[in-house]
Design a protein around this motif. Sequence first.
Motif, PDB file in Angstrom:
ATOM      1  N   TYR A   9       0.827  -1.204   0.000  1.00  0.00           N
ATOM      2  CA  TYR A   9       0.000   0.000   0.000  1.00  0.00           C
ATOM      3  C   TYR A   9       0.865   1.258   0.000  1.00  0.00           C
ATOM      4  O   TYR A   9       0.567   2.232  -0.707  1.00  0.00           O
ATOM      5  CB  TYR A   9      -0.930  -0.022   1.218  1.00  0.00           C
ATOM      6  N   LYS A  10       1.951   1.254   0.765  1.00  0.00           N
ATOM      7  CA  LYS A  10       2.839   2.414   0.809  1.00  0.00           C
ATOM      8  C   LYS A  10       3.393   2.732  -0.579  1.00  0.00           C
ATOM      9  O   LYS A  10       3.503   3.898  -0.966  1.00  0.00           O
ATOM     10  CB  LYS A  10       3.999   2.161   1.777  1.00  0.00           C
ATOM     11  N   VAL A  51       0.691   4.331  -2.816  1.00  0.00           N
ATOM     12  CA  VAL A  51       0.497   5.739  -2.466  1.00  0.00           C
ATOM     13  C   VAL A  51       1.643   6.584  -3.007  1.00  0.00           C
ATOM     14  O   VAL A  51       1.436   7.640  -3.615  1.00  0.00           O
ATOM     15  CB  VAL A  51       0.377   5.902  -0.936  1.00  0.00           C
ATOM     16  N   TRP A  53      -2.957   8.741   1.380  1.00  0.00           N
ATOM     17  CA  TRP A  53      -2.972   7.682   2.400  1.00  0.00           C
ATOM     18  C   TRP A  53      -4.303   7.703   3.162  1.00  0.00           C
ATOM     19  O   TRP A  53      -4.931   6.659   3.345  1.00  0.00           O
ATOM     20  CB  TRP A  53      -1.797   7.885   3.361  1.00  0.00           C
ATOM     21  N   ALA A  54      -4.723   8.876   3.573  1.00  0.00           N
ATOM     22  CA  ALA A  54      -5.959   8.992   4.340  1.00  0.00           C
ATOM     23  C   ALA A  54      -7.184   8.650   3.492  1.00  0.00           C
ATOM     24  O   ALA A  54      -8.126   8.003   3.965  1.00  0.00           O
ATOM     25  CB  ALA A  54      -6.082  10.410   4.902  1.00  0.00           C
ATOM     26  N   HIS A  91      -7.551   6.561   0.994  1.00  0.00           N
ATOM     27  CA  HIS A  91      -7.723   5.171   0.533  1.00  0.00           C
ATOM     28  C   HIS A  91      -7.328   4.122   1.574  1.00  0.00           C
ATOM     29  O   HIS A  91      -7.339   2.930   1.264  1.00  0.00           O
ATOM     30  CB  HIS A  91      -6.911   4.959  -0.741  1.00  0.00           C
ATOM     31  N   LYS A  92      -7.013   4.559   2.785  1.00  0.00           N
ATOM     32  CA  LYS A  92      -6.542   3.626   3.796  1.00  0.00           C
ATOM     33  C   LYS A  92      -7.580   2.552   4.107  1.00  0.00           C
ATOM     34  O   LYS A  92      -7.250   1.386   4.307  1.00  0.00           O
ATOM     35  CB  LYS A  92      -6.171   4.384   5.069  1.00  0.00           C
ATOM     36  N   GLY A 152      -7.469  -0.056   1.484  1.00  0.00           N
ATOM     37  CA  GLY A 152      -6.138  -0.658   1.434  1.00  0.00           C
ATOM     38  C   GLY A 152      -5.515  -0.699   0.052  1.00  0.00           C
ATOM     39  O   GLY A 152      -4.528  -1.400  -0.165  1.00  0.00           O
TER      40      GLY A 152
END
Length: 217
Positions: free
Chosen positions: A129-130, A133, A158-159, A161-162, A165
């Motif tokens: 995921y990182k 992003v 990040w916020a 689509h967190k 995931g």
Amino acid sequence: MNDNSGLDSAQLADSVIPASADPFALFDDWFSDAKNNEPNDPNAMALATATPDGAPSVRMVLLKGHGAKEGGFTFFTNSESRKGGEIRANMQASLLFHWKSLRRQIRIEGPLVEVTPERADAYFHSRAYKSQVGSAASDQSRPLDQRQDYLDRVTSLWAQHKAEGKVPRPPHWTGFTLKPERIEFWIDRDNRLHDRRLFTLEGAGDALSWSDTLLYP
């Protein structure tokens, strides 16, 4: 009478790169050795592209697929980056693998073909995921006033689509497969007595086949 007293038997040995081999199979053998012996990123390769008027540039990328069934050697990138722009304008490139621990290198040349959107989606979402992003937030290769601007984008994405995931793949983030027409295998030997064999794709259509020849080092 020739004086070979300064040369050992290893230097005078015949080529160990097999003639009439399948270059894809030979690449697989060497790549397997690299994965077992190269300490960092055995799939790292130099990718050389050029503008339509012939100005070259080169950078390191990662191999993400290869083989005859793959149709060549695949990597992924932001197509709006410098290399992406050069690829769009001139769909041919060359690759170089250099495995210093094995004293080997492979040079590969040929045209590029873009992967399908489905293939690009699958690989993009296979990444951490990182990494998704970081890629989606980047206007790769474009000027950046200050690093905080990029970090703010990262934080925002990040916020957003967190919860799910994963990040939607940007349409300009894609992949390309280099379809090899020339593959050269090189083994380092002392005193520049290197071992080189070039495989060249010849013919057309169903009559395509590989020919090979040794090259002077």
